[in-house]
Design a protein around this motif. Structure first.
Motif, PDB file in Angstrom:
ATOM      1  N   ALA A  14      -3.673  10.676 -16.370  1.00  0.00           N
ATOM      2  CA  ALA A  14      -3.702  10.344 -14.944  1.00  0.00           C
ATOM      3  C   ALA A  14      -4.460   9.030 -14.784  1.00  0.00           C
ATOM      4  O   ALA A  14      -5.546   8.854 -15.332  1.00  0.00           O
ATOM      5  N   LEU A  15      -3.859   8.117 -14.037  1.00  0.00           N
ATOM      6  CA  LEU A  15      -4.472   6.823 -13.757  1.00  0.00           C
ATOM      7  C   LEU A  15      -5.214   6.934 -12.434  1.00  0.00           C
ATOM      8  O   LEU A  15      -4.642   7.327 -11.423  1.00  0.00           O
ATOM      9  N   ARG A  16      -6.492   6.585 -12.431  1.00  0.00           N
ATOM     10  CA  ARG A  16      -7.329   6.705 -11.237  1.00  0.00           C
ATOM     11  C   ARG A  16      -8.053   5.403 -10.976  1.00  0.00           C
ATOM     12  O   ARG A  16      -7.942   4.462 -11.731  1.00  0.00           O
ATOM     13  N   GLY A  17      -8.825   5.360  -9.923  1.00  0.00           N
ATOM     14  CA  GLY A  17      -9.625   4.190  -9.610  1.00  0.00           C
ATOM     15  C   GLY A  17      -8.944   3.288  -8.600  1.00  0.00           C
ATOM     16  O   GLY A  17      -8.144   3.734  -7.785  1.00  0.00           O
ATOM     17  N   ARG A  18      -9.261   1.984  -8.674  1.00  0.00           N
ATOM     18  CA  ARG A  18      -8.670   0.981  -7.775  1.00  0.00           C
ATOM     19  C   ARG A  18      -7.703   0.107  -8.562  1.00  0.00           C
ATOM     20  O   ARG A  18      -7.733   0.082  -9.791  1.00  0.00           O
ATOM     21  N   ARG A  19      -6.886  -0.659  -7.839  1.00  0.00           N
ATOM     22  CA  ARG A  19      -5.880  -1.488  -8.500  1.00  0.00           C
ATOM     23  C   ARG A  19      -6.508  -2.506  -9.452  1.00  0.00           C
ATOM     24  O   ARG A  19      -5.956  -2.799 -10.496  1.00  0.00           O
ATOM     25  N   GLY A  20      -7.645  -3.056  -9.091  1.00  0.00           N
ATOM     26  CA  GLY A  20      -8.295  -4.050  -9.939  1.00  0.00           C
ATOM     27  C   GLY A  20      -9.220  -3.455 -10.983  1.00  0.00           C
ATOM     28  O   GLY A  20      -9.602  -4.125 -11.933  1.00  0.00           O
ATOM     29  N   ALA A  21      -9.583  -2.187 -10.816  1.00  0.00           N
ATOM     30  CA  ALA A  21     -10.499  -1.529 -11.754  1.00  0.00           C
ATOM     31  C   ALA A  21     -10.022  -0.097 -12.011  1.00  0.00           C
ATOM     32  O   ALA A  21     -10.630   0.856 -11.551  1.00  0.00           O
ATOM     33  N   PRO A  22      -8.934   0.052 -12.771  1.00  0.00           N
ATOM     34  CA  PRO A  22      -8.422   1.400 -13.023  1.00  0.00           C
ATOM     35  C   PRO A  22      -9.207   2.121 -14.111  1.00  0.00           C
ATOM     36  O   PRO A  22      -9.963   1.503 -14.864  1.00  0.00           O
ATOM     37  N   SER A  23      -9.015   3.419 -14.160  1.00  0.00           N
ATOM     38  CA  SER A  23      -9.577   4.231 -15.242  1.00  0.00           C
ATOM     39  C   SER A  23      -8.557   5.305 -15.586  1.00  0.00           C
ATOM     40  O   SER A  23      -7.691   5.644 -14.785  1.00  0.00           O
ATOM     41  N   LEU A  24      -8.663   5.838 -16.788  1.00  0.00           N
ATOM     42  CA  LEU A  24      -7.730   6.847 -17.262  1.00  0.00           C
ATOM     43  C   LEU A  24      -8.440   8.179 -17.440  1.00  0.00           C
ATOM     44  O   LEU A  24      -9.600   8.229 -17.851  1.00  0.00           O
ATOM     45  N   ARG A  25      -7.725   9.240 -17.145  1.00  0.00           N
ATOM     46  CA  ARG A  25      -8.205  10.595 -17.441  1.00  0.00           C
ATOM     47  C   ARG A  25      -7.143  11.232 -18.332  1.00  0.00           C
ATOM     48  O   ARG A  25      -5.999  11.376 -17.932  1.00  0.00           O
ATOM     49  N   LEU A  26      -7.555  11.597 -19.545  1.00  0.00           N
ATOM     50  CA  LEU A  26      -6.627  12.164 -20.514  1.00  0.00           C
ATOM     51  C   LEU A  26      -6.992  13.610 -20.802  1.00  0.00           C
ATOM     52  O   LEU A  26      -8.176  13.948 -20.929  1.00  0.00           O
ATOM     53  N   ALA A  27      -5.989  14.439 -20.929  1.00  0.00           N
ATOM     54  CA  ALA A  27      -6.174  15.835 -21.325  1.00  0.00           C
ATOM     55  C   ALA A  27      -5.343  16.052 -22.577  1.00  0.00           C
ATOM     56  O   ALA A  27      -4.115  16.029 -22.537  1.00  0.00           O
ATOM     57  N   LEU A  28      -6.021  16.221 -23.699  1.00  0.00           N
ATOM     58  CA  LEU A  28      -5.338  16.391 -24.982  1.00  0.00           C
ATOM     59  C   LEU A  28      -5.401  17.848 -25.412  1.00  0.00           C
ATOM     60  O   LEU A  28      -6.468  18.460 -25.408  1.00  0.00           O
ATOM     61  N   GLU A  29      -4.267  18.392 -25.783  1.00  0.00           N
ATOM     62  CA  GLU A  29      -4.237  19.727 -26.389  1.00  0.00           C
ATOM     63  C   GLU A  29      -4.005  19.512 -27.877  1.00  0.00           C
ATOM     64  O   GLU A  29      -2.993  18.936 -28.278  1.00  0.00           O
ATOM     65  N   LEU A  30      -4.960  19.946 -28.668  1.00  0.00           N
ATOM     66  CA  LEU A  30      -4.917  19.704 -30.103  1.00  0.00           C
ATOM     67  C   LEU A  30      -4.241  20.859 -30.832  1.00  0.00           C
ATOM     68  O   LEU A  30      -4.222  21.993 -30.361  1.00  0.00           O
ATOM     69  N   GLU A  31      -3.707  20.539 -32.002  1.00  0.00           N
ATOM     70  CA  GLU A  31      -3.147  21.567 -32.882  1.00  0.00           C
ATOM     71  C   GLU A  31      -4.312  22.364 -33.478  1.00  0.00           C
ATOM     72  O   GLU A  31      -5.446  21.876 -33.538  1.00  0.00           O
ATOM     73  N   PRO A  32      -4.061  23.587 -33.944  1.00  0.00           N
ATOM     74  CA  PRO A  32      -5.155  24.400 -34.501  1.00  0.00           C
ATOM     75  C   PRO A  32      -5.838  23.761 -35.707  1.00  0.00           C
ATOM     76  O   PRO A  32      -7.024  23.972 -35.937  1.00  0.00           O
ATOM     77  N   TYR A  33      -5.118  22.963 -36.472  1.00  0.00           N
ATOM     78  CA  TYR A  33      -5.697  22.364 -37.675  1.00  0.00           C
ATOM     79  C   TYR A  33      -6.381  21.033 -37.405  1.00  0.00           C
ATOM     80  O   TYR A  33      -7.010  20.462 -38.291  1.00  0.00           O
ATOM     81  N   ALA A  34      -6.283  20.491 -36.213  1.00  0.00           N
ATOM     82  CA  ALA A  34      -6.778  19.146 -35.913  1.00  0.00           C
ATOM     83  C   ALA A  34      -8.297  19.095 -35.897  1.00  0.00           C
ATOM     84  O   ALA A  34      -8.974  20.060 -35.538  1.00  0.00           O
TER      85      ALA A  34
END
Length: 187
Positions: A124-144
């Motif tokens: 998900a991209l958040r923040g303002r147009r000139g200063a964006p930030s990212l929010r990532l949600a990673l689901e890992l494999e059991p062996y990762a």
């Protein structure tokens, strides 16, 4: 939900709770006025106090209208999407280009999803147009190994996103989740 909206929600719930608690305590502590079936205010009292001032009902109506407007604002704030629709990219020749937020989200999600040990990725991209930030949600494999997945994410994936947007810094928040799995047995 943004931290500001979360704070407003907590304050509103606290105020409503305090008002309801005070009203309930006041009703419990007040002696019965005219008996069990008598009205709270007699007709004579209503005429003397409430109808004498013509401004009173206008003030009540204005207060109720303000409460309705605040409730509608709060409801719309709950439904508003916090995603950033576009990012402004400096092209280097004095002009600016607009990069769609969904395109950046999909590119980062595809690249992060291709990392070893990552089952799924949502961005998900958040923040303002000139200063964006990212929010990532990673689901890992059991062996990762979470540290390896995070290092791969912080290095090439976010580096490519910074390069493509032309930003010196692109803050990111990553949440890692490992699904439950059965233990493998060796026989």
């Amino acid at each position: 939900m943004s931290p500001v909206l979360r704070t407003v929600n907590r304050i509103l719930l606290g105020l409503v709770g305090l008002v309801l608690l005070a009203a309930g305590a006041g009703l419990l502590a007040a002696p019965p006025l005219g008996g069990r079936h008598a009205p709270l205010l007699a007709a004579q009292t209503r005429r003397e106090h409430w109808q004498a001032g013509g401004w009173w009902w206008w003030a009540v109506a204005a207060g109720l209208a303000l409460c309705v407007l605040l409730a509608l604002w709060w409801l719309l704030a709950q439904l508003r999407r916090p995603r950033l629709p576009a990012v402004v990219v400096d092209t280097g020749d004095g002009e600016f280009a607009v990069l769609r937020g969904r395109a950046l989200e999909e590119a980062v999600a595809a690249e992060a999803g291709a990392l070893a040990g990552v089952a799924r990725c949502r961005v998900a991209l958040r923040g303002r147009r000139g200063a964006p930030s990212l929010r990532l949600a990673l689901e890992l494999e059991p062996y990762a190994v979470p540290a390896d997945a995070l290092a791969a994410l912080a290095g090439p994936v976010l580096g490519h996103a910074r390069t493509s947007t032309g930003l010196a810094g692109l803050p990111a928040e990553a949440r890692l989740r490992v699904p439950r799995h059965r233990a493998s047995r060796v026989t």
